[in-house]
Design a protein around this motif. Structure first.
Motif, PDB file in Angstrom:
ATOM      1  N   LEU B 169       2.266   4.433   0.220  1.00 60.35           N
ATOM      2  CA  LEU B 169       3.054   3.967   1.365  1.00 60.35           C
ATOM      3  C   LEU B 169       3.981   2.814   1.009  1.00 60.35           C
ATOM      4  O   LEU B 169       4.970   2.590   1.695  1.00 60.35           O
ATOM      5  CB  LEU B 169       2.117   3.592   2.519  1.00 60.35           C
ATOM      6  CG  LEU B 169       1.475   4.794   3.196  1.00 60.35           C
ATOM      7  CD1 LEU B 169       0.417   4.352   4.196  1.00 60.35           C
ATOM      8  CD2 LEU B 169       2.528   5.650   3.897  1.00 60.35           C
ATOM      9  N   ALA B 170       3.672   2.092  -0.068  1.00 60.04           N
ATOM     10  CA  ALA B 170       4.567   1.014  -0.508  1.00 60.04           C
ATOM     11  C   ALA B 170       5.930   1.589  -0.890  1.00 60.04           C
ATOM     12  O   ALA B 170       6.933   0.881  -0.878  1.00 60.04           O
ATOM     13  CB  ALA B 170       3.965   0.255  -1.683  1.00 60.04           C
ATOM     14  N   LEU B 171       5.964   2.873  -1.217  1.00 62.81           N
ATOM     15  CA  LEU B 171       7.232   3.515  -1.562  1.00 62.81           C
ATOM     16  C   LEU B 171       7.995   3.947  -0.314  1.00 62.81           C
ATOM     17  O   LEU B 171       9.118   4.422  -0.415  1.00 62.81           O
ATOM     18  CB  LEU B 171       6.984   4.734  -2.462  1.00 62.81           C
ATOM     19  CG  LEU B 171       6.333   4.419  -3.810  1.00 62.81           C
ATOM     20  CD1 LEU B 171       6.007   5.690  -4.564  1.00 62.81           C
ATOM     21  CD2 LEU B 171       7.268   3.550  -4.634  1.00 62.81           C
ATOM     22  N   ARG B 172       7.370   3.769   0.866  1.00 63.59           N
ATOM     23  CA  ARG B 172       7.979   4.189   2.132  1.00 63.59           C
ATOM     24  C   ARG B 172       8.503   5.616   2.031  1.00 63.59           C
ATOM     25  O   ARG B 172       9.697   5.867   2.220  1.00 63.59           O
ATOM     26  CB  ARG B 172       9.137   3.250   2.514  1.00 63.59           C
ATOM     27  CG  ARG B 172       8.761   1.780   2.579  1.00 63.59           C
ATOM     28  CD  ARG B 172       7.925   1.468   3.803  1.00 63.59           C
ATOM     29  NE  ARG B 172       7.652   0.027   3.883  1.00 63.59           N
ATOM     30  CZ  ARG B 172       6.505  -0.542   3.491  1.00 63.59           C
ATOM     31  NH1 ARG B 172       5.532   0.198   2.991  1.00 63.59           N
ATOM     32  NH2 ARG B 172       6.326  -1.835   3.622  1.00 63.59           N
ATOM     33  N   PRO B 173       7.612   6.575   1.692  1.00 59.63           N
ATOM     34  CA  PRO B 173       8.082   7.945   1.486  1.00 59.63           C
ATOM     35  C   PRO B 173       8.427   8.612   2.810  1.00 59.63           C
ATOM     36  O   PRO B 173       7.849   8.278   3.850  1.00 59.63           O
ATOM     37  CB  PRO B 173       6.872   8.627   0.844  1.00 59.63           C
ATOM     38  CG  PRO B 173       5.704   7.879   1.407  1.00 59.63           C
ATOM     39  CD  PRO B 173       6.161   6.455   1.582  1.00 59.63           C
ATOM     40  N   ALA B 174       9.372   9.538   2.756  1.00 60.75           N
ATOM     41  CA  ALA B 174       9.671  10.337   3.933  1.00 60.75           C
ATOM     42  C   ALA B 174       8.620  11.425   4.097  1.00 60.75           C
ATOM     43  O   ALA B 174       8.374  11.918   5.183  1.00 60.75           O
ATOM     44  CB  ALA B 174      11.056  10.954   3.797  1.00 60.75           C
TER      45      ALA B 174
END
Lengths: 264, 282
Positions: B169-174
């Motif tokens: 989630l740190a990558l803020r994935p779509a």
């Protein structure tokens, strides 16, 4: 407690006692055989004679033959060791990281693992002469043909899941190697380096037999020529001790560098 | 731009068109494991792929993540479109969370979560101050802020999955692809993790595809539940659950929930009698 239980755990005290006992038994047999003249002093010196020889070699009144020899031998092992690591580790990593490179290079390297490296010595003498270059080259070849396959195996032993995970997180193929696979393989690569360097202590005497001028191999060779078996024994014991110390130091360094490996 | 908790999620569309996957069968011939699966997703939500173990749902998920079995064409036919672009290799729209073995034993908890930002792809996209803040935020969100200097081996299984969730989630994935993420955990820890996922989803909504063989888990988490049959996998059922999360135990015992559960089980028995296994845990 039954003797036959491979999983029984010993206390460090028990382990030490048994180890010391084994050494004492060998010393006792040795003393008996040599002390009562069952084997002549030319073949087997008494333990005390070896201690005296060690003392004489350490300081003969004007110089320490042992120190000079040890420094020369250590210097050669260190020089060859640096070369072995600089060449063997990258080559092993490349082979482990790319099956094509592995398929290309392994027929050139793997056969030497089972070949008598000592048999190469005459060739090296012909090509490189009898000086330092030949000695370092011999130590280098002797160790690097073991190191490269071990480093390759260390890289290949990293579970594929770490590769998949790194690739999924956006790693390029090269980053997958440099940032996931190699860091994960480092403890086993360190093991390979330790084995490779330790192996050089076994080859050092052979390297120093040729054109012996300095070094522990020369010291042993020289003593043998004058039938000074006590000095031969002393020299061998020093080499074993040096190999052991090197091994333990490298092992400790490895544990310090990769603390996570023990908890794996 | 950075998605603040509660902020509008990134737009996402995921289309699977007529996906077919075949493997060479042992002893010759071909086994079809996925048969003409077509699905469309156009908004954030928790979407459950439910099916018996070994039905090919992980294969399907791996395809969407761009993780391909070596030496095999995947999918055999059909296309996957992510935001209109065909997905053929690993890509940065999707992040996967695996059941296990995802955390690096040689990195600390902090380093594990920060790992993607050491890669050139994310270095280019996210400034250092920004990712450092994200990593700290995520560690707090999953409750591991005080354990950031420990190694994965010093954590429990549940804590390890928290690390994996934080990293993803740190990558803020779509698109977040989860392959039985809680399957290896004890019942109680699994419930904690399900609640955590609900909380995290609320803060950082995205399109989640969540593979499980646990019917109860599906009913607890899913906005949409897609039931897959086995050998080959086809879509056996596909329905929406409108009940807001967290879903109380009262709802879980309600007529609606029980009916849904019976509907799923009936489907599974019908399409895959005697094959694979599903779990109902109450």
């Amino acid at each position: 407690m039954s003797l036959w239980n491979p999983y029984a755990s010993l206390t460090s005290g028990q382990r030490r006692k048994l180890g010391v006992a084994a050494i004492l038994i060998v010393l006792a047999i040795w003393s008996t055989l040599s002390g009562f003249g069952l084997v002549g002093p030319v073949k087997l010196p008494t333990p005390w004679a070896v201690v005296q020889a060690m003392g004489y070699l350490a300081w003969n009144g004007e110089t320490s033959l042992l120190l000079t020899a040890t420094l020369w031998s250590t210097g050669r092992v260190v020089a060859a060791g640096i070369l072995v690591v600089l060449v063997g580790v990258p080559v092993g990593i490349l082979m482990g990281a790319a099956p094509k490179i592995n398929a290309f290079l392994s027929p050139l390297i793997d056969p030497f693992r089972s070949a008598p490296i000592v048999a190469l010595l005459p060739i090296l003498v012909m090509w490189l002469g009898i000086g330092e270059t030949m000695k370092i080259a011999f130590l280098f070849i002797g160790a690097v043909v073991y190191l490269i396959p071990m480093v390759r195996d260390a890289v290949q032993a990293v579970p594929q899941s770490y590769w998949i995970s790194a690739r999924d997180l956006g790693a390029t193929h090269w980053e997958g190697i440099t940032k996931a696979i190699v860091p994960m393989a480092m403890p086993r690569i360190a093991d390979a380096i330790i084995v490779g360097i330790s192996m050089m202590w076994t080859y050092i005497t052979v390297a120093e037999y040729v054109n012996a001028r300095e070094g522990l191999g020369q010291l042993i060779q020289n003593a043998r020529r004058f039938s000074a078996m006590d000095q031969v024994f002393a020299g061998i014991i020093v080499i074993i001790a040096l190999a052991l110390v090197t091994y333990q130091l490298m092992l400790r360094l490895k544990k310090k560098l990769y603390p996570w490996e023990t908890s794996l | 731009m950075e998605a603040k908790p509660g902020a509008a999620p990134q737009p996402i569309s995921l289309v699977l068109k007529e996906i077919v996957q075949e493997y060479p069968a042992p002893g010759g011939g071909i086994t079809r494991v996925i048969d003409r699966i077509s699905l469309e997703f156009d908004r954030p939500g928790i979407n459950i792929l439910l099916g018996p173990s070994g039905c090919g749902k992980s294969t399907l998920l791996n395809m969407m993540g761009g993780v391909r079995p070596p030496g095999l064409l995947a999918p055999t036919s059909g296309t996957i479109l992510i935001n209109g672009a065909e997905c053929t290799d690993a890509h940065d729209d999707a992040v996967m969370v695996f059941q296990r073995y995802a955390n690096r034993p040689d990195l600390t908890v902090y380093e594990n979560v920060a790992f993607p930002f050491q890669l050139s792809l994310w270095k280019k996209k996210v400034a250092k101050t920004e990712w450092q803040r994200r990593v700290e935020d995520m560690l707090k969100a999953v409750g591991l802020a005080d354990k950031k200097d420990l190694y994965p081996a010093q954590l429990s299984g549940g804590q390890n999955q928290r690390v994996a969730l934080a990293r993803a989630l740190a990558l803020r994935p779509a698109l977040l692809l989860m392959d039985e993420p809680f399957g290896a955990l004890d019942a109680q820890i699994r419930e904690e993790m399900q609640q955590l996922l609900i909380d995290l989803y609320k803060a950082w909504p995205c399109l989640i595809l969540f593979v499980t063989h646990d019917v109860t888990e599906a009913l607890k988490l899913g906005d949409r539940v897609i039931v897959l049959s086995t050998q080959p996998a086809t879509v056996a059922d596909d329905f929406i659950i409108a009940e807001p999360r967290p879903r109380s135990s009262t709802w879980q015992r309600s007529t609606e929930a029980v009916r849904l559960e019976e509907r799923i089980l009936a489907q599974l028995h019908q399409v895959s009698a005697g094959r694979g296994a599903v779990r109902v845990s109450i």
